[in-house]
Each structure stands twice: as C-alpha cells, then as structure tokens.
Scaffold this active site. Structure first.
Site, PDB file in Angstrom:
ATOM      1  N   ASP A 170      71.598  48.985  71.560  1.00  0.00           N
ATOM      2  CA  ASP A 170      70.884  50.127  72.122  1.00  0.00           C
ATOM      3  C   ASP A 170      70.892  51.242  71.082  1.00  0.00           C
ATOM      4  OD1 ASP A 170      70.029  52.416  73.396  1.00  0.00           O
ATOM      5  OD2 ASP A 170      71.130  52.042  75.257  1.00  0.00           O
ATOM      6  N   LYS A 218      63.228  57.642  72.648  1.00  0.00           N
ATOM      7  CA  LYS A 218      63.395  59.017  72.193  1.00  0.00           C
ATOM      8  C   LYS A 218      62.550  59.335  70.964  1.00  0.00           C
ATOM      9  CE  LYS A 218      67.855  59.643  74.453  1.00  0.00           C
ATOM     10  NZ  LYS A 218      67.301  60.285  75.641  1.00  0.00           N
ATOM     11  N   PHE A 243      76.322  54.805  77.889  1.00  0.00           N
ATOM     12  CA  PHE A 243      75.236  55.514  78.543  1.00  0.00           C
ATOM     13  C   PHE A 243      73.935  54.837  78.135  1.00  0.00           C
ATOM     14  CE2 PHE A 243      71.829  58.541  79.053  1.00  0.00           C
ATOM     15  CZ  PHE A 243      72.045  58.978  80.347  1.00  0.00           C
TER      16      PHE A 243
END
Length: 406
Positions: free
Chosen positions: A232, A261, A147
């Site tokens: 990531d 984030k 994801f």
C-alpha cells in the site's frame, strides 16, 4: 442593482458547518480559500505554509501548472463516459503508469480505500483461481497499526478502536500481526493465505519505518509461501520518500502496488491497483467496476502526474529536501523533540508530552502560519509538498523550535 454577497469570515464559515456537516472530522480552525505551491491563504488573507500536503495528495504542490493545464485542457473536451464506453485518455494513462512501476496491468479507481478494497477482491479471486485455495477460505495477513482506509471491510482489520468501535459486525478473513516482525508474519501465513498487505511505511501510525531488511523479508516470505505481496503505497508512493515507491529503498518488487492521493495531483481523486498480468488478469467483465474509475479527466491528470515522475526531478527533490528536514529535526532532539522518524520529505515527530499534545502543538503552529497534522498522542506529521524550498523548510523548522520553546 443587487449588492454583492458579503464574504463570510472564518469563524462564520466554521460555525455554519456545525449544524449541516457530519462530525467525522475535527479540522484545525483555518478556512482555506486559495493556494499556490506550498502556501495556502485563508478567507481573511492570512498565508500559511502547508506542511501536510493533503496527506501526500499534493506532492507536486497546490495548483501545479503542469497538472492544472492538463485538467483545464481535458475539461474543455470530455470529463466522463463511464466504463460503458472507451475514452481516448485511458490507454495512455494505463500504459505510462504500468511502465513507470515496471508492471503489466492497471485497475483504475478513485479513492485510496477503493484501491485497497479492490486489491482485497483481486487477491481472493487470485487465491481461488490460481493458488487453489478452497472456496471462501482465503485469508489476508495485515499489520497492526495499519491505516488502509475506513470502509467496513478495511476497519475490520484495523487496530484503531476509533475507526472500529460501533461499526461491527466485521468482515472475516484477515489475520493481524505486529508490524516489523517477520517471525510473527511467517507464523501467520499458511496454505490459505492469499496475500500479505502492508504499508512500506505506516503513515497514520506516525511515519513508522520498519527495520532495514523487513520489506525484503516480506518479499522472500511471500515468494516461498506462494502468496501475493501487496504494498500500500497510497501515502508513501509517487516521490514522497525520495523514490518513486518506498519499497525501492530495499530494492523490492511487490506483486501488487496500491496508489492514490498524489496520483490525482491534488485535483481529482485517482487511485489504482497496479500488478502483474497473472494477478489482475483474474478479473472478468462484471466482477468489479466503478462509474468514475478511469474517467477521462482523471486519466488526463494521472498521465500528467506520471510525466512529472518520469523525469526523476521530484524524487531527487524529496531526497535533497529530506536531508534538510532530518538535519533540522536532529537539532531539535532534546529541545522539545524526544524523537522522530523520517524518510525523504516525510517525518513523524514525537514531542515531549509535557509541552503539549499533538493537537495542541498543531494549533500553536497554525497561529504561527504553519499547518501540520497531529496523530496519536504528542506526535505530529510533516509531509510538505515536494516543491517546498530549503528556505521555506528551514523557516518551518525554526517556527517549530519557537513553538516548542514557548
């Protein structure tokens, strides 16, 4: 005198969203109106322990005083210039972030998906200019179950049919291999490979942690093949696993790290591609950009986030609280929990399907004052703010035990 507007109830607000908001989310029926630390409060005044923390965007808690002070201070001075001009916050942010990760250069963006898209462009440019891959032949190897976002390029190499179906045609140039399978990865890498892009821990897939040695194997394989290792760390980085980066658990240094984030402290969207100079140095004026990327408000908050991490306090806290989380989940195995995966203050918990789906368990926990998020099947994810106390964590685990046994 005009009467004050009546505050709408949770049910009224949820109903008001239905006709005017695109239906691309299916949130739990709780309407948050306030928050502090690890707790949120709905419009009726009910309090909930936040065990999701915005998918790690709120690593440092809601309204962290250091971060909100930095934001307020910058709001009173300057919020946006665009990159058409310099601003006085950007250099310090880039210097401190690069130093924190032991890298050379920073490409600031806004969202995590933008960081991934930016890394794809940089990797391809690097492949053509540095590695010598023929024009338009560069490939990037990714892992099944990934994801990395939901833009058109990213869903092109997703294996989640919900994210893909109906959004083709898809962007070429990606090869998908099983996660945690070094042999499959080695077979997919060739002279056209610009990069291997993986999550050190797959969050959306259910906090899937690879075998010991996998990340080190990826590093060695990419080094031999002369391609980039892009990690990531948008969900796994910045303290979540008990280290600044999840790759540090194997002592691995990727060529490129993607952050997002938590980098914005739960205040503003901030993301970044952080890499060596010979990688990010391939970009020239006009080849990539973002109006809001590197804006002074984001840079000020990002600098404050780096400052929190430089002390090591939050990494240590995630490690210590992670032990409490693991012990608590271990005690629940066989009592409604069929298995779990945890690293630091992050866990994917597989519930016995006979008890309920992940969504149903999340709804039951919500009614008990605990907020979590489901993922595939009967799996829920736990990722509380790193500021959560041991007492709060044990209370949440006790509530989970109650829900599973009810």
């Amino acid at each position: 005198m005009t009467a004050p507007a009546r505050t709408r109830s949770s049910a009224e607000l949820i109903g008001a969203e239905e006709p005017v908001l695109a239906h691309n989310y299916h949130p739990l029926p709780v309407v948050v109106a306030g928050a502090e630390g690890a707790w949120v409060t709905d419009v009726e005044g009910r309090r909930y322990l936040d065990m999701l923390a915005g998918y790690s965007a709120l690593n440092f808690g809601h309204r962290n005083p250091v971060l909100t002070e930095a934001a307020h201070r910058q709001l009173d001075r300057l919020t946006l210039t665009s990159r058409a001009f310099h601003n006085d916050q950007l250099a310090g942010f880039a210097e401190s972030l690069a130093a924190l990760l032991g890298m050379d250069m920073v490409l600031p963006m806004n969202t995590g998906a933008e960081a991934v898209e930016s890394a794809v462009k940089v990797a391809r440019k690097w492949a053509y200019e540095v590695k010598g891959v023929p024009a338009d032949r560069a490939t990037i190897v990714v892992a099944a179950g990934n994801f990395h976002g939901r833009t058109t390029t990213i869903v092109s190499f997703s294996t989640d049919e919900t994210a893909r179906t109906g959004f083709g045609p898809f962007t070429p140039g990606f090869r998908i291999v099983p996660y945690n399978d070094l042999a499959a990865l080695e077979a997919a890498v060739d002279e056209t490979t610009a990069a291997v892009l993986i999550e050190p821990i797959q969050g959306e897939a259910g906090v899937v942690i690879p075998d010991d040695g996998y990340l080190a194997g990826v590093r060695e394989l990419t080094r031999r093949a002369g391609c980039l290792f892009i990690a990531d760390e948008i969900q796994s980085g910045l303290g979540r696993t008990g280290r600044t980066l999840a790759v540090e658990h194997e002592g691995v240094d990727p060529d490129v790290v993607l952050l997002g984030k938590a980098l914005g402290g739960g205040i503003v969207p901030v993301s970044a591609v952080v890499a060596r100079r010979d990688v990010l140095g391939v970009l020239r004026p006009g080849e990539h950009g973002s109006t809001f990327g590197g804006n002074p408000l984001a840079a000020a908050v990002g600098s404050a986030v780096v400052g929190l991490l430089e002390t090591g306090e939050y990494q240590r806290r995630a490690s210590a609280a992670g032990a409490v989380l693991r012990d608590g989940l271990t005690a629940l195995v066989g009592k409604g929990v069929v298995g779990f995966r945890a690293r630091g203050l992050w866990a994917g918990v597989d519930v016995d399907p006979a008890i309920g789906t992940g969504r149903e368990i999340s709804e039951r926990l919500m009614r008990e004052g605990i907020l979590v998020k489901d993922t595939h099947g009967s799996t829920i994810r736990l990722a509380p703010p790193l500021t959560i106390t041991d007492e709060e964590l044990r209370s949440a685990l006790g509530t989970l035990e109650k829900v599973l046994g009810s």
